[in-house]
Design a protein around this motif. Structure first.
Motif, short mmCIF file in Angstrom:
data_model
loop_
_atom_site.label_atom_id
_atom_site.label_comp_id
_atom_site.label_asym_id
_atom_site.label_seq_id
_atom_site.Cartn_x
_atom_site.Cartn_y
_atom_site.Cartn_z
N ILE A 128 0.85 -1.19 0.00
CA ILE A 128 0.00 0.00 0.00
C ILE A 128 0.88 1.24 0.00
CG2 ILE A 128 -1.79 1.23 1.26
CD1 ILE A 128 -2.57 -1.57 2.43
N ASN A 129 0.77 2.03 -1.08
CA ASN A 129 1.67 3.15 -1.31
C ASN A 129 0.91 4.48 -1.26
OD1 ASN A 129 4.01 1.35 -2.29
ND2 ASN A 129 2.32 0.78 -3.62
N GLN A 130 1.52 5.46 -0.59
CA GLN A 130 0.90 6.78 -0.53
C GLN A 130 0.81 7.39 -1.92
OE1 GLN A 130 2.67 9.53 2.25
NE2 GLN A 130 1.53 11.28 1.48
N PHE A 131 1.86 7.19 -2.71
CA PHE A 131 1.88 7.70 -4.08
C PHE A 131 2.85 6.88 -4.91
CE2 PHE A 131 4.88 10.17 -1.53
CZ PHE A 131 6.05 9.95 -2.21
N SER A 132 2.76 7.04 -6.20
CA SER A 132 3.69 6.37 -7.11
C SER A 132 4.13 7.38 -8.15
CB SER A 132 3.04 5.15 -7.76
OG SER A 132 3.96 4.49 -8.61
N ILE A 133 4.97 8.31 -7.73
CA ILE A 133 5.42 9.39 -8.59
C ILE A 133 6.89 9.19 -8.95
CG2 ILE A 133 5.76 11.89 -8.76
CD1 ILE A 133 3.59 12.23 -6.63
N GLY A 134 7.18 9.14 -10.23
CA GLY A 134 8.56 9.12 -10.68
C GLY A 134 9.19 7.74 -10.71
N THR A 135 10.43 7.72 -11.20
CA THR A 135 11.13 6.46 -11.42
C THR A 135 11.65 5.84 -10.13
OG1 THR A 135 13.06 7.82 -11.99
CG2 THR A 135 11.77 6.92 -13.80
N PHE A 136 11.91 6.64 -9.10
CA PHE A 136 12.35 6.06 -7.83
C PHE A 136 11.27 5.14 -7.30
CE2 PHE A 136 12.72 5.77 -3.27
CZ PHE A 136 14.08 5.64 -3.03
N SER A 137 10.02 5.63 -7.29
CA SER A 137 8.90 4.82 -6.80
C SER A 137 8.69 3.57 -7.63
CB SER A 137 7.61 5.65 -6.78
OG SER A 137 7.68 6.67 -5.80
N SER A 138 8.82 3.72 -8.95
CA SER A 138 8.60 2.57 -9.82
C SER A 138 9.67 1.50 -9.60
CB SER A 138 8.57 3.00 -11.29
OG SER A 138 9.83 3.52 -11.70
N GLN A 139 10.92 1.91 -9.34
CA GLN A 139 11.98 0.94 -9.10
C GLN A 139 11.85 0.31 -7.72
OE1 GLN A 139 15.22 3.24 -11.94
NE2 GLN A 139 15.97 2.03 -10.25
N TYR A 140 11.34 1.07 -6.76
CA TYR A 140 11.06 0.51 -5.43
C TYR A 140 9.99 -0.57 -5.54
CZ TYR A 140 8.18 0.20 -1.22
OH TYR A 140 7.41 -0.27 -0.19
N ILE A 141 8.89 -0.28 -6.24
CA ILE A 141 7.80 -1.24 -6.41
C ILE A 141 8.30 -2.47 -7.17
CG2 ILE A 141 5.56 -1.63 -7.52
CD1 ILE A 141 4.92 1.32 -6.92
N SER A 142 9.18 -2.24 -8.15
CA SER A 142 9.76 -3.35 -8.91
C SER A 142 10.54 -4.28 -7.99
CB SER A 142 10.67 -2.81 -10.01
OG SER A 142 11.31 -3.86 -10.70
N GLY A 143 11.27 -3.70 -7.03
CA GLY A 143 12.02 -4.50 -6.07
C GLY A 143 11.10 -5.32 -5.18
N VAL A 144 9.99 -4.71 -4.75
CA VAL A 144 9.01 -5.42 -3.94
C VAL A 144 8.46 -6.62 -4.71
CG1 VAL A 144 6.67 -5.28 -2.96
CG2 VAL A 144 8.33 -3.46 -2.50
N LYS A 145 8.02 -6.37 -5.93
CA LYS A 145 7.42 -7.44 -6.74
C LYS A 145 8.42 -8.57 -7.00
CE LYS A 145 4.02 -4.64 -9.27
NZ LYS A 145 3.63 -4.12 -10.61
N ALA A 183 15.25 -0.32 -5.46
CA ALA A 183 14.87 -1.72 -5.62
C ALA A 183 15.36 -2.55 -4.45
CB ALA A 183 15.42 -2.26 -6.94
N ASP A 184 16.56 -2.24 -3.97
CA ASP A 184 17.13 -2.96 -2.84
C ASP A 184 16.31 -2.71 -1.58
OD1 ASP A 184 19.26 -4.70 -1.99
OD2 ASP A 184 20.10 -3.02 -0.87
N VAL A 185 15.81 -1.48 -1.42
CA VAL A 185 14.95 -1.16 -0.27
C VAL A 185 13.67 -1.98 -0.33
CG1 VAL A 185 13.54 0.64 0.79
CG2 VAL A 185 15.86 1.18 0.05
N GLY A 186 13.07 -2.07 -1.52
CA GLY A 186 11.86 -2.86 -1.66
C GLY A 186 12.07 -4.32 -1.32
N LYS A 187 13.18 -4.89 -1.76
CA LYS A 187 13.49 -6.28 -1.47
C LYS A 187 13.70 -6.49 0.03
CE LYS A 187 15.72 -7.10 -5.95
NZ LYS A 187 17.03 -7.38 -6.62
#
Length: 381
Positions: A72-89, A309-313
């Motif tokens: 559950i994300n407050q927002f998904s703005i920009g490439t940092f967020s997209s790479q974080y979510i990619s790491g989670v997935k 991405a590392d943070v998400g993982k």
């Protein structure tokens, strides 16, 4: 990579002093008033002492079935967020689980509703990205009461049993600011791009206020900033207007932009105006940011960052440890790094390659248990 400058080595010591001289104590007092529980605090150098992971390589019984995770994300703005979510997935899929991503579009009430939806759906675990405790803590408490493990990222939640990881925003901010002060030789006129209402931005601002006291000859001549779905573009427009207000070379020496969406916007405005004398100092990093920094006429000279991405993982690994019944720290700070343009090669590099030029980048092994390797192998069959 060239030898580190002396100021980088001293950054940690300066940071510690600054934190005690500024309002950080007030923030900690505010947190402690919410609960009497004493949180376990860790960082990457302490992870082995604070994370009592199982020594067994056998996959825990709780993980014999695929887990259903809500992110559950407050927002998904920009490439940092997209790479974080990619790491989670990527980490959830590697462990054989399923993840449902909810984007609240910066609506905290919607974010709280998503948490309650996840509780009602009886998911196996919840990941929280940003969000403010005053809006989402009641919903998170419901998840905890229902026995659902929760791990948050960049949030001010302070609930016993909920692990909160962050990028050590105080260090991020101080590293970028110290780099700017060194390059300016302690004197100059700067622009500050900032917006309140977000936990990491508030923490970064604490260090900026300390920075102004530490370097009184560095003057802030303008401040602006908004967070929208088009933050980088809006920031570019605002910076273009500011450059018209200050048209002469020497009017502005540098810009401190403590979010990569801000840094992208001001960088493009400066490039288009041909004002290459103005330097940009940012926070956060993504593949898009790297490409922009490496452009020949880019004014973006340094950024303090962690690997999104590392943070998400890492967040996922902590969650799986919780499901397995292992102890995790209540607070964990990821080690940030200062990435400077002059340290990068002339040829373009990606986030996957940056570890060759920035020591320790993307190599966190925190939140790992011996059984994780077997869990991953089982799901590759």
């Amino acid at each position: 990579m060239k030898a580190l400058r002396p100021y980088k080595v001293l950054a940690t010591a300066c940071l510690t002093t600054a934190l005690f001289l500024t309002g950080c104590t007030n923030e900690q007092d505010a947190l402690s008033n919410k609960t009497e529980a004493k949180p376990t605090v860790a960082n990457e150098s302490q992870s082995k002492q604070t994370n009592t992971a199982s020594t067994s390589s056998k996959v825990p019984e709780q993980l014999q079935k695929p887990l259903k995770i809500a992110s559950i994300n407050q927002f998904s703005i920009g490439t940092f967020s997209s790479q974080y979510i990619s790491g989670v997935k990527k980490q959830v899929e590697e462990f054989g689980g399923e993840v449902q991503v909810y984007n609240a579009d910066n609506d905290l009430s919607k974010m709280a509703a998503y948490v309650e939806t996840a509780v009602n759906q009886q998911v196996d675990g919840i990941l929280i990205d940003h969000g403010r405790a005053d809006a989402i803590a009641p919903s998170v408490k419901k998840a905890v009461a229902a026995g659902i493990p929760v791990v948050a990222f960049d949030s001010d939640i302070n609930i016993p049993g909920v692990t909160v990881i962050d990028q050590d925003d105080y260090s991020l901010s101080w590293n970028a600011l110290r780099s700017m002060a060194q390059d300016l030789n302690g004197k100059g006129e700067i622009v500050y791009v900032w917006v309140g209402g977000f936990t990491p931005m508030e923490r970064r601002n604490v260090m900026y206020e300390a920075f102004k006291k530490r370097y009184p000859s560095i003057k802030e001549i303008a401040r602006f900033g908004t967070a929208t779905q088009n933050t980088a573009l809006d920031t570019q427009s605002q910076m273009e207007a500011l450059l018209q207000k200050y048209p002469k070379k020497g009017d502005i020496d540098a810009v401190f932009a403590p979010w990569d969406e801000f840094a992208k916007g001001v960088t493009r405005a400066i490039q288009q105006a041909g004002r290459d004398e103005i330097k940009v100092y940012g926070i956060d990093l993504s593949d898009e940011d790297l490409q922009l920094m490496q452009e020949a006429n880019s004014p973006w000279v340094s950024t303090a960052a962690t690997d999104p991405a590392d943070v998400g993982k890492l967040q996922v690994r902590f969650l799986y440890q919780k499901v397995a019944g292992e102890e995790t720290p209540q607070i964990y700070s990821v080690q940030p790094h200062l990435v400077e343009k002059e340290d990068l090669p002339k040829s373009n590099v990606s986030m996957d390659e940056i570890g060759k030029y920035v020591e320790g980048w993307g190599k966190s092994d925190a939140g790992t248990s011996p059984w994780m390797e077997n869990l991953s192998k089982d799901n590759k069959k």
